[in-house]
Design a protein around this motif. Structure first.
Motif, PDB file in Angstrom:
ATOM      1  N   ILE A 144      -2.612   6.248   9.415  1.00 28.03           N
ATOM      2  CA  ILE A 144      -2.101   7.307   8.572  1.00 28.03           C
ATOM      3  C   ILE A 144      -1.913   8.520   9.374  1.00 28.03           C
ATOM      4  N   TRP A 197     -12.743   4.462   7.853  1.00 32.68           N
ATOM      5  CA  TRP A 197     -11.671   5.392   8.677  1.00 32.68           C
ATOM      6  C   TRP A 197     -12.182   6.021   9.906  1.00 32.68           C
ATOM      7  N   ILE A 219       2.952   6.194   6.995  1.00 27.77           N
ATOM      8  CA  ILE A 219       2.158   4.871   7.379  1.00 27.77           C
ATOM      9  C   ILE A 219       2.751   4.269   8.580  1.00 27.77           C
ATOM     10  N   PHE A 248      -5.011  13.312  -0.230  1.00 24.75           N
ATOM     11  CA  PHE A 248      -4.212  12.258  -0.381  1.00 24.75           C
ATOM     12  C   PHE A 248      -4.880  11.191  -0.802  1.00 24.75           C
ATOM     13  N   LEU A 257      -4.779   6.829  -2.092  1.00 24.44           N
ATOM     14  CA  LEU A 257      -4.187   5.235  -1.830  1.00 24.44           C
ATOM     15  C   LEU A 257      -4.140   4.642  -3.120  1.00 24.44           C
ATOM     16  N   ARG A 266      -2.353   0.508  -4.294  1.00 27.06           N
ATOM     17  CA  ARG A 266      -1.778  -0.802  -3.911  1.00 27.06           C
ATOM     18  C   ARG A 266      -1.402  -1.619  -5.120  1.00 27.06           C
ATOM     19  N   PRO A 271       1.317  12.133   3.846  1.00 30.07           N
ATOM     20  CA  PRO A 271       0.719  11.075   4.684  1.00 30.07           C
ATOM     21  C   PRO A 271       1.704   9.843   4.945  1.00 30.07           C
ATOM     22  N   TRP A 286       1.113  -1.024  -0.098  1.00 28.65           N
ATOM     23  CA  TRP A 286      -0.049   0.127  -0.023  1.00 28.65           C
ATOM     24  C   TRP A 286       0.898   1.161   0.037  1.00 28.65           C
ATOM     25  N   THR A 300       0.657   5.423   0.389  1.00 30.58           N
ATOM     26  CA  THR A 300      -0.158   6.937   0.620  1.00 30.58           C
ATOM     27  C   THR A 300       0.754   8.034  -0.202  1.00 30.58           C
ATOM     28  N   THR A 301       0.174   8.855  -0.796  1.00 30.01           N
ATOM     29  CA  THR A 301       0.768  10.172  -1.559  1.00 30.01           C
ATOM     30  C   THR A 301      -0.205  11.211  -1.486  1.00 30.01           C
ATOM     31  N   ARG A 323      -4.740   2.842  -8.447  1.00 26.04           N
ATOM     32  CA  ARG A 323      -5.340   3.716  -7.237  1.00 26.04           C
ATOM     33  C   ARG A 323      -6.743   3.204  -6.818  1.00 26.04           C
TER      34      ARG A 323
END
Length: 268
Positions: free
Chosen positions: A83, A113, A73, A38, A40, A42, A71, A28, A30-31, A51
């Motif tokens: 996050i 979340w 992890i 941001f 996710l 995978r 972000p 995974w 995060t950007t 995406r």
């Protein structure tokens, strides 16, 4: 994973500041995405990324602000995927660190979340406080957070990288060092690795000069750190990008199984 320092990126969107982790059979990432949210991604290995749904553009009750940046992890001992990200509610206002985590299962493409939780850095300097690039790690029973303090002095290139510690993952955190005496000013994108001899190696991105990553070593986190040395100053060819320097990335130790999963065509 690292972003190219000059032009372009390997993803289909304007993303940067990647963090990544292996979690329940998937890598995974995060950007930051266009500074306003941001995303996710995978991957089964690390060669092709998908995406996952829309960008996470809100931290729940603190939505609609000026940006969610960098972000990071952290997976805790209870297998919860956390996050940590810098959030700025208003342009020119304080930029603070918040945390969210998965509450609806380990499939991050469908999970729910938690509500965002403000992470208190007790006594942090700056008017307003302006911190970015959180990197959280654990040593024994203590949690640590590296951040870049952009308020001292304010600006992308100025300000030190700082180290904070807490007995609780969500704080409050107290300062271990402010980075000034260590010479960690004018750098960002920090991450750290434990060395085989038990010591530590800290990596810092030299911004805004674009000269790549530097590193410093210490036997103890609160101890004396070595003078910064360049990791690699040669330009790097990035897929689908202009030639430039890598910035704001991460490196991870891997066992043999984890290593196989990041080789294209393996671990599928």
């Amino acid at each position: 994973i690292a972003q190219p320092g000059v032009g372009g990126n390997a993803f289909a969107y304007n993303v940067r500041d990647p963090a990544f982790a292996l979690y329940h059979g998937w890598w995974w990432a995060t950007t930051t995405e266009d500074e306003y949210g941001f995303a996710l991604y995978r991957s089964r290995h690390s060669g092709m990324w998908s995406r996952v749904g829309p960008a996470l553009t809100t931290f729940g009750t603190v939505s609609g602000g000026n940006g969610v940046w960098a972000p990071g992890i952290f997976i805790d001992n209870s297998d919860v995927f956390h996050i940590f990200a810098a959030f700025q509610a208003t342009n020119g206002g304080p930029q603070l660190i918040y945390e969210i985590h998965n509450t609806g299962g380990t499939d991050l493409s469908t999970t729910t979340w938690s509500s965002p939780q403000l992470i208190t850095l007790t006594g942090e300097s700056g008017s307003p406080v302006w911190v970015i690039d959180p990197y959280v790690f654990q040593d024994a029973a203590t949690y640590y957070m590296l951040v870049k303090n952009r308020a001292q002095p304010r600006g992308d290139g100025g300000g030190p990288v700082e180290l904070w510690s807490s007995s609780s993952l969500t704080g409050p955190y107290t300062q271990v060092w402010d980075g000034l005496a260590q010479g960690f000013t004018g750098y960002e994108g920090p991450f750290i690795m434990r060395k085989p001899d038990g010591g530590w190696r800290l990596y810092l991105d030299k911004t805004p000069s674009g000269t790549g990553y530097y590193y410093s070593e210490a036997a103890r986190l609160a101890g004396r750190w070595s003078a910064l040395a360049a990791l690699d100053t040669a330009p790097i060819e990035m897929p689908n990008a202009a030639t430039g320097y890598c910035q704001h990335g991460e490196a991870h130790y891997q066992n043999a199984l984890e290593h196989d999963t990041i080789r294209p065509g393996r671990g599928r």
